[in-house]
Design a protein around this motif. Structure first.
Motif, mmCIF file in Angstrom:
data_model
loop_
_atom_site.group_PDB
_atom_site.id
_atom_site.type_symbol
_atom_site.label_atom_id
_atom_site.label_comp_id
_atom_site.label_asym_id
_atom_site.label_seq_id
_atom_site.Cartn_x
_atom_site.Cartn_y
_atom_site.Cartn_z
ATOM 1 N N ASP A 120 0.829 -1.226 0.122
ATOM 2 C CA ASP A 120 -0.019 0.032 -0.012
ATOM 3 C C ASP A 120 0.895 1.454 0.042
ATOM 4 O OD1 ASP A 120 -2.255 -1.360 0.126
ATOM 5 O OD2 ASP A 120 -2.408 -1.691 1.974
ATOM 6 N N SER A 121 0.541 2.109 -0.563
ATOM 7 C CA SER A 121 1.134 3.560 -0.966
ATOM 8 C C SER A 121 1.157 4.526 0.448
ATOM 9 C CB SER A 121 0.465 4.455 -1.929
ATOM 10 O OG SER A 121 -0.976 4.720 -1.725
ATOM 11 N N GLY A 122 0.472 4.148 1.444
ATOM 12 C CA GLY A 122 0.526 4.798 2.506
ATOM 13 C C GLY A 122 1.517 4.379 3.742
ATOM 14 N N VAL A 123 2.344 3.771 3.354
ATOM 15 C CA VAL A 123 3.136 3.315 4.417
ATOM 16 C C VAL A 123 4.564 4.065 4.363
ATOM 17 C CG1 VAL A 123 4.662 1.299 5.228
ATOM 18 C CG2 VAL A 123 2.414 0.930 4.155
ATOM 19 N N ARG A 124 5.114 4.654 5.491
ATOM 20 C CA ARG A 124 6.129 5.512 5.782
ATOM 21 C C ARG A 124 7.310 4.497 6.246
ATOM 22 N NH1 ARG A 124 6.805 10.760 9.380
ATOM 23 N NH2 ARG A 124 9.110 11.181 8.918
ATOM 24 N N VAL A 125 8.271 4.496 5.647
ATOM 25 C CA VAL A 125 9.466 3.625 5.859
ATOM 26 C C VAL A 125 10.826 4.529 6.348
ATOM 27 C CG1 VAL A 125 11.250 1.996 5.345
ATOM 28 C CG2 VAL A 125 8.891 1.861 3.943
ATOM 29 N N GLN A 126 11.230 4.053 7.827
ATOM 30 C CA GLN A 126 12.496 4.834 8.022
ATOM 31 C C GLN A 126 13.519 3.861 8.520
ATOM 32 O OE1 GLN A 126 10.039 6.675 11.300
ATOM 33 N NE2 GLN A 126 10.949 8.867 10.546
ATOM 34 N N LEU A 127 14.611 4.278 8.018
ATOM 35 C CA LEU A 127 15.784 3.388 8.401
ATOM 36 C C LEU A 127 16.853 4.192 9.645
ATOM 37 C CD1 LEU A 127 17.791 0.797 8.342
ATOM 38 C CD2 LEU A 127 18.901 2.195 6.169
ATOM 39 N N MET A 128 16.828 3.358 10.848
ATOM 40 C CA MET A 128 17.594 3.935 12.010
ATOM 41 C C MET A 128 18.743 3.075 12.237
ATOM 42 S SD MET A 128 14.567 4.608 14.510
ATOM 43 C CE MET A 128 13.727 3.269 14.594
ATOM 44 N N ASP A 129 19.847 3.998 12.541
ATOM 45 C CA ASP A 129 21.142 3.382 12.931
ATOM 46 C C ASP A 129 21.136 2.703 14.533
ATOM 47 O OD1 ASP A 129 21.457 5.316 14.978
ATOM 48 O OD2 ASP A 129 23.000 6.420 13.574
ATOM 49 N N LYS A 130 22.213 2.094 14.996
ATOM 50 C CA LYS A 130 22.155 1.708 16.338
ATOM 51 C C LYS A 130 21.840 2.574 17.614
ATOM 52 C CE LYS A 130 25.450 -0.944 19.190
ATOM 53 N NZ LYS A 130 27.027 -1.638 19.215
ATOM 54 N N GLN A 131 22.025 3.742 17.398
ATOM 55 C CA GLN A 131 21.623 4.683 18.204
ATOM 56 C C GLN A 131 20.242 5.217 18.203
ATOM 57 O OE1 GLN A 131 24.737 4.909 16.611
ATOM 58 N NE2 GLN A 131 25.739 4.016 18.520
ATOM 59 N N GLY A 132 19.651 4.708 17.176
ATOM 60 C CA GLY A 132 17.991 5.385 16.943
ATOM 61 C C GLY A 132 17.952 6.535 16.097
ATOM 62 N N LYS A 133 19.069 6.843 15.540
ATOM 63 C CA LYS A 133 19.160 8.263 14.648
ATOM 64 C C LYS A 133 18.369 7.595 13.208
ATOM 65 C CE LYS A 133 22.150 11.597 12.372
ATOM 66 N NZ LYS A 133 23.366 11.974 12.147
ATOM 67 N N VAL A 134 17.572 8.582 12.720
ATOM 68 C CA VAL A 134 16.806 8.249 11.535
ATOM 69 C C VAL A 134 17.958 8.481 10.510
ATOM 70 C CG1 VAL A 134 15.030 8.801 9.757
ATOM 71 C CG2 VAL A 134 14.586 8.393 12.196
#
Length: 238
Positions: free
Chosen positions: A105-119
């Protein structure tokens, strides 16, 4: 007592999810026919996991290890109605340029975060430099260092919380010889991920309150599934 209408609703949701998956796989398979990076002889593995009822990064489901020119990681699931976010963790063994593909679905937001939780990469077009990084990730030109990472799947701001969202995400670094699928199921209502261990539950309360977790705590609490056999849902993606 559960009414018959409730069973009907669950059945309808399951059918909708399967239809979305089938359509997504068909689209991407068609796109993949011209992709010289696809490896049709890859070994295929599948694991099924149950997502934690705690919607925070320390309780992320483990989808595997990204090994350059060796492994490809796929995860398929859905954001259920009123479920704010899903989290998945994976590790990278060597520095290299990674590629991410998404379907659903097109309404999904994807975020990749590092070990410290930074996007470090964000599919939101208003996210500035992290959106630029996301575009690089889609194009296979974003370099990731060796280490641990977390994926956060949530709704775009204009998507109501009551609307379920189906998605599939794929990660690779170069070519691959092993294909790992994770099917992430919704937690059952009332599920306790700690099995009555109140010490762990108290620790979870602290983590959910915003304190920083250690790597060991995240490992203990995150949980893993075990890959068994063949049965790729996202065969021939990218």
């Amino acid at each position: 007592m559960v009414s018959l209408s409730s069973f009907s609703g669950v059945s309808s949701m399951a059918q909708s999810l399967q239809q979305s998956i089938d359509a997504a796989v068909k689209r991407v398979q068609q796109q993949a026919t011209s992709d010289t990076g696809a490896n049709t002889k890859a070994q295929e593995y599948e694991q099924t996991v149950k997502k934690s009822s705690y919607n925070t990064a320390p309780f992320a489901s483990n989808i595997g290890t990204l090994v350059k020119d060796t492994s490809r990681l796929n995860v398929f699931s859905s954001l259920a109605a009123n479920d704010p976010a899903d989290f998945y963790k994976f590790s990278v063994t060597t520095k290299g340029e990674a590629t991410m593909g998404t379907v659903g679905d097109s309404g999904v937001r994807v975020q990749l975060m590092d070990k410290q939780g930074k996007v470090i990469a964000d599919s939101n077009k208003d996210a500035g430099s992290t959106y630029d990084a996301y575009k690089k990730l889609q194009g296979g030109t974003l370099s990731l260092d060796k280490g641990d990472y977390t994926l956060r799947l949530a709704r775009d701001k204009d998507v109501p919380l009551k609307d379920a969202q189906n998605y599939g995400v794929q990660l690779r670094m170069g070519s691959y010889t092993k294909d790992y699928d994770t099917i992430a199921k919704q937690p059952a209502q009332g599920d306790n991920p700690f099995g009555g261990n109140y010490r762990l539950q108290n620790l979870a309360t602290l983590l959910n309150g915003g304190s920083t977790s250690t790597n060991s705590a995240a490992t203990i609490l995150g949980g893993t599934g075990s890959y068994t056999g063949r049965g790729s849902l996202m065969n021939a993606l990218f």
